[in-house]
Design a protein around this motif. Structure first.
Motif, mmCIF file in Angstrom:
data_model
loop_
_atom_site.group_PDB
_atom_site.id
_atom_site.type_symbol
_atom_site.label_atom_id
_atom_site.label_comp_id
_atom_site.label_asym_id
_atom_site.label_seq_id
_atom_site.Cartn_x
_atom_site.Cartn_y
_atom_site.Cartn_z
ATOM 1 N N ALA A 27 0.810 -1.220 0.000
ATOM 2 C CA ALA A 27 0.000 0.000 0.000
ATOM 3 C C ALA A 27 0.846 1.273 0.000
ATOM 4 N N GLU A 28 2.078 1.208 0.461
ATOM 5 C CA GLU A 28 2.875 2.436 0.585
ATOM 6 C C GLU A 28 3.600 2.844 -0.694
ATOM 7 N N PHE A 29 3.404 2.125 -1.813
ATOM 8 C CA PHE A 29 4.218 2.370 -3.003
ATOM 9 C C PHE A 29 3.477 3.024 -4.167
ATOM 10 N N GLY A 30 2.268 3.515 -3.951
ATOM 11 C CA GLY A 30 1.553 4.251 -4.982
ATOM 12 C C GLY A 30 1.173 3.428 -6.199
ATOM 13 N N LEU A 31 0.916 2.149 -5.994
ATOM 14 C CA LEU A 31 0.517 1.277 -7.096
ATOM 15 C C LEU A 31 -0.905 1.613 -7.543
ATOM 16 N N PRO A 32 -1.239 1.337 -8.806
ATOM 17 C CA PRO A 32 -2.603 1.616 -9.277
ATOM 18 C C PRO A 32 -3.641 0.841 -8.465
ATOM 19 N N PRO A 33 -4.860 1.351 -8.399
ATOM 20 C CA PRO A 33 -5.908 0.643 -7.658
ATOM 21 C C PRO A 33 -6.305 -0.656 -8.360
ATOM 22 N N ASP A 34 -6.834 -1.580 -7.577
ATOM 23 C CA ASP A 34 -7.424 -2.826 -8.085
ATOM 24 C C ASP A 34 -6.415 -3.789 -8.692
ATOM 25 N N VAL A 35 -5.137 -3.681 -8.355
ATOM 26 C CA VAL A 35 -4.168 -4.699 -8.755
ATOM 27 C C VAL A 35 -3.841 -5.546 -7.534
ATOM 28 N N TYR A 36 -3.406 -6.751 -7.791
ATOM 29 C CA TYR A 36 -2.997 -7.646 -6.709
ATOM 30 C C TYR A 36 -1.836 -8.487 -7.211
ATOM 31 N N ALA A 37 -1.095 -9.041 -6.268
ATOM 32 C CA ALA A 37 0.104 -9.799 -6.600
ATOM 33 C C ALA A 37 -0.265 -11.093 -7.315
ATOM 34 N N ALA A 38 0.427 -11.349 -8.420
ATOM 35 C CA ALA A 38 0.310 -12.620 -9.140
ATOM 36 C C ALA A 38 1.452 -13.486 -8.640
ATOM 37 N N GLY A 39 1.193 -14.197 -7.547
ATOM 38 C CA GLY A 39 2.244 -14.970 -6.894
ATOM 39 C C GLY A 39 2.711 -14.248 -5.651
ATOM 40 N N ARG A 40 3.727 -14.825 -5.035
ATOM 41 C CA ARG A 40 4.192 -14.281 -3.767
ATOM 42 C C ARG A 40 5.715 -14.212 -3.771
ATOM 43 N N LEU A 41 6.203 -13.416 -2.863
ATOM 44 C CA LEU A 41 7.632 -13.331 -2.597
ATOM 45 C C LEU A 41 7.722 -13.120 -1.091
ATOM 46 N N ASP A 42 8.484 -13.962 -0.428
ATOM 47 C CA ASP A 42 8.552 -13.913 1.031
ATOM 48 C C ASP A 42 8.891 -12.522 1.552
ATOM 49 N N HIS A 43 8.457 -12.255 2.756
ATOM 50 C CA HIS A 43 8.742 -11.010 3.472
ATOM 51 C C HIS A 43 10.234 -10.699 3.457
ATOM 52 N N ASP A 44 11.079 -11.723 3.614
ATOM 53 C CA ASP A 44 12.525 -11.516 3.689
ATOM 54 C C ASP A 44 13.236 -11.753 2.357
ATOM 55 N N SER A 45 12.494 -11.785 1.267
ATOM 56 C CA SER A 45 13.064 -11.867 -0.073
ATOM 57 C C SER A 45 12.801 -10.559 -0.796
ATOM 58 N N GLU A 46 13.557 -10.326 -1.858
ATOM 59 C CA GLU A 46 13.482 -9.065 -2.585
ATOM 60 C C GLU A 46 13.269 -9.342 -4.060
ATOM 61 N N GLY A 47 12.961 -8.285 -4.804
ATOM 62 C CA GLY A 47 12.991 -8.388 -6.244
ATOM 63 C C GLY A 47 11.640 -8.391 -6.918
ATOM 64 N N LEU A 48 11.624 -8.985 -8.115
ATOM 65 C CA LEU A 48 10.500 -8.872 -9.028
ATOM 66 C C LEU A 48 9.237 -9.523 -8.484
ATOM 67 N N LEU A 49 8.192 -8.704 -8.423
ATOM 68 C CA LEU A 49 6.849 -9.148 -8.098
ATOM 69 C C LEU A 49 5.956 -8.604 -9.195
ATOM 70 N N LEU A 50 5.153 -9.464 -9.808
ATOM 71 C CA LEU A 50 4.209 -9.017 -10.830
ATOM 72 C C LEU A 50 2.849 -8.802 -10.177
ATOM 73 N N LEU A 51 2.209 -7.708 -10.559
ATOM 74 C CA LEU A 51 0.869 -7.395 -10.073
ATOM 75 C C LEU A 51 -0.033 -7.178 -11.278
ATOM 76 N N THR A 52 -1.299 -7.549 -11.125
ATOM 77 C CA THR A 52 -2.233 -7.417 -12.234
ATOM 78 C C THR A 52 -3.648 -7.199 -11.727
ATOM 79 N N ASP A 53 -4.491 -6.689 -12.624
ATOM 80 C CA ASP A 53 -5.914 -6.587 -12.346
ATOM 81 C C ASP A 53 -6.685 -7.638 -13.158
ATOM 82 N N ASP A 54 -5.969 -8.569 -13.791
ATOM 83 C CA ASP A 54 -6.535 -9.575 -14.688
ATOM 84 C C ASP A 54 -6.375 -10.964 -14.048
ATOM 85 N N GLY A 55 -7.486 -11.517 -13.562
ATOM 86 C CA GLY A 55 -7.443 -12.814 -12.888
ATOM 87 C C GLY A 55 -6.929 -13.941 -13.760
#
Length: 178
Positions: A27-55
């Motif tokens: 929520a703190e990164f100014g992402l567009p509304p109505d997107v959600y993570a496609a997959g997960r990345l652990d709390h203690d991992s970094e890097g590429l996370l894909l987000l989409t509004d397309d199920g």
């Protein structure tokens, strides 16, 4: 819409957190509304996370049947030898069964941003970097695979999911994918 986001260390892959004290979220990164993570990345991992509004797209990206390869830079504790790399390439047996074979190789220290907090440095314990590509997405799989061959993970950065790459995104930055 598909968004590539460089998830910083210590951030949850969700927009809300009910724990006390609350943890950092997307929520703190100014992402567009109505997107959600496609997959997960652990709390203690970094890097590429894909987000989409397309199920349907999220399903294609995350369903193991589609075998979308995920590539990681992994800092491990210890000195990787050929037998460690070969074991990862063959697949290792974890407590939830054998993994698929991975692409694995030792790499020079990658040009990454500093992690906050930094990985603890120990003069007497060597560390090294691996590039590991897997086509599954089990819980903490890369960490469990490196531990299974005797190389505990110190830092884990996902740099690619299929054709989507992190490229020059810095932690907390995002872009809309073509």
């Amino acid at each position: 819409m598909l968004i590539a986001f460089n998830k910083p260390y210590g951030v949850l892959c969700q927009f809300t957190d009910r724990s006390t004290p609350p943890r950092r979220t997307l929520a703190e990164f100014g992402l567009p509304p109505d997107v959600y993570a496609a997959g997960r990345l652990d709390h203690d991992s970094e890097g590429l996370l894909l987000l989409t509004d397309d199920g349907a797209l999220a399903h294609r990206l995350t369903d193991p049947r589609h075998k979308s390869p995920k590539t990681y830079f992994v800092q491990v504790e210890g000195e990787p030898h050929d037998d460690h790399i070969d074991a990862l390439r063959r697949g290792v047996t974890l407590n939830d069964g054998p993994t698929r074979p991975a692409k694995a190789r030792r790499i020079d220290d990658p040009a990454l941003w500093p992690r906050d907090p930094p990985v603890r440095f120990r003069k007497t314990v060597p560390d090294a970097w691996l590039e590991l590509t897997i086509s599954e997405g089990r819980n903490r799989q890369v960490r469990r695979m490196t531990a299974a061959v005797g190389l505990p993970t110190l830092r884990l950065v996902r740099v690619a999911i299929g054709a989507h790459r992190l490229d020059t995104l810095m932690p907390g930055e995002w872009r809309i994918c073509d």
